[in-house]
Design an enzyme around this catalytic site. Structure first.
Site, mmCIF file in Angstrom:
data_model
loop_
_atom_site.group_PDB
_atom_site.id
_atom_site.type_symbol
_atom_site.label_atom_id
_atom_site.label_comp_id
_atom_site.label_asym_id
_atom_site.label_seq_id
_atom_site.Cartn_x
_atom_site.Cartn_y
_atom_site.Cartn_z
ATOM 1 N N GLU A 22 28.815 25.388 -28.336
ATOM 2 C CA GLU A 22 27.549 25.153 -27.661
ATOM 3 C C GLU A 22 27.683 23.945 -26.746
ATOM 4 O O GLU A 22 28.348 22.968 -27.071
ATOM 5 C CB GLU A 22 26.445 24.931 -28.702
ATOM 6 N N HIS A 64 20.682 23.797 -23.107
ATOM 7 C CA HIS A 64 21.842 24.038 -23.967
ATOM 8 C C HIS A 64 22.163 25.529 -23.955
ATOM 9 O O HIS A 64 21.407 26.327 -23.403
ATOM 10 C CB HIS A 64 21.627 23.505 -25.390
ATOM 11 N N HIS A 87 23.453 29.218 -25.960
ATOM 12 C CA HIS A 87 23.432 29.998 -27.199
ATOM 13 C C HIS A 87 24.480 31.098 -27.084
ATOM 14 O O HIS A 87 24.657 31.652 -25.999
ATOM 15 C CB HIS A 87 22.076 30.661 -27.412
ATOM 16 N N ASP A 113 15.424 24.613 -32.369
ATOM 17 C CA ASP A 113 15.166 24.255 -30.967
ATOM 18 C C ASP A 113 13.717 23.825 -30.782
ATOM 19 O O ASP A 113 13.437 22.752 -30.235
ATOM 20 C CB ASP A 113 15.435 25.446 -30.034
#
Length: 156
Positions: free
Chosen positions: A38, A100, A102, A113
Site C-alpha cells: 500500500e 492511499h 487498495h 479508513d
C-alpha cells in the site's frame, strides 16, 4: 482542460479536479502485483471558491511503514512538502486531504479508513479522501464528520 485530468463533482456541482501530472503519479502506485504494498500520502493544491484543484501529492518514503493492506505514514517529508508548497505559493497551495492505495479493482473505504479520516482529519474546510484501486479511483469529500462519495464528471 487536459484530457488526462480527472474531474469529480459533489451534489452541489462543486468540482474537484485532479491535474494530469497527479493522475500519472497516483496511477504509478496502483497495486497491480500480489507483492505490491500500500502507498499513500497527502493531497495538495488550490481552493478556488467551492472548487478544489489537486496539483501535487506527497509520495511514500523510506520511513513510511507499508504492507499489502496497510500503511502508516511516518515520514516527515509528507508535511514538509505541504509546508514548502504553501510557502513557495504565498499560501495559495494548501493541504487538501489524503490518498492511499487498495489492492482491489474498484476500491471503497474500509472501516479503518473512515475511522482514521473522521478522527484524524479535523478541518473547517472540505477535505478530500482518495483511494487508488487497480482499475478505478474512489474519491470522497469530508465536511465536518460527513464523508460523501463524489461522482466522476465526463469531460468533453
Amino acid at each position: 482542460m487536459n484530457m488526462n485530468e480527472l474531474v469529480f463533482i459533489d451534489d452541489f456541482d462543486n468540482h474537484v479536479v485532479i491535474m494530469s501530472e497527479v493522475v500519472m503519479r497516483l496511477n504509478s502506485y496502483r497495486q497491480t502485483h500480489y507483492t505490491s504494498t500500500e502507498s499513500g500520502g497527502t493531497l495538495i493544491g488550490e481552493r478556488r471558491g467551492q472548487h478544489l484543484v489537486i496539483t501535487h501529492i506527497s509520495e511514500p518514503g523510506q520511513d513510511d511503514v507499508r504492507n499489502r493492506t496497510g500503511l502508516e505514514r511516518k515520514g516527515i517529508h509528507h508535511q514538509q512538502k505541504v509546508n514548502d508548497l504553501f510557502q513557495q505559493s504565498n499560501g495559495f497551495i494548501v493541504y487538501l486531504g489524503e490518498w492511499h492505495t487498495h489492492p482491489e479493482d474498484f476500491p471503497h473505504p474500509s472501516f479503518i479508513d473512515i475511522k482514521s479520516w473522521v478522527m484524524g482529519i479535523v478541518a473547517t474546510e472540505p477535505m478530500i479522501m482518495l483511494i487508488v484501486g487497480r482499475k478505478d479511483i474512489w474519491i470522497g469529500k469530508k465536511i465536518k464528520n460527513d464523508i460523501k462519495k463524489l461522482k466522476k464528471k465526463m469531460v468533453s
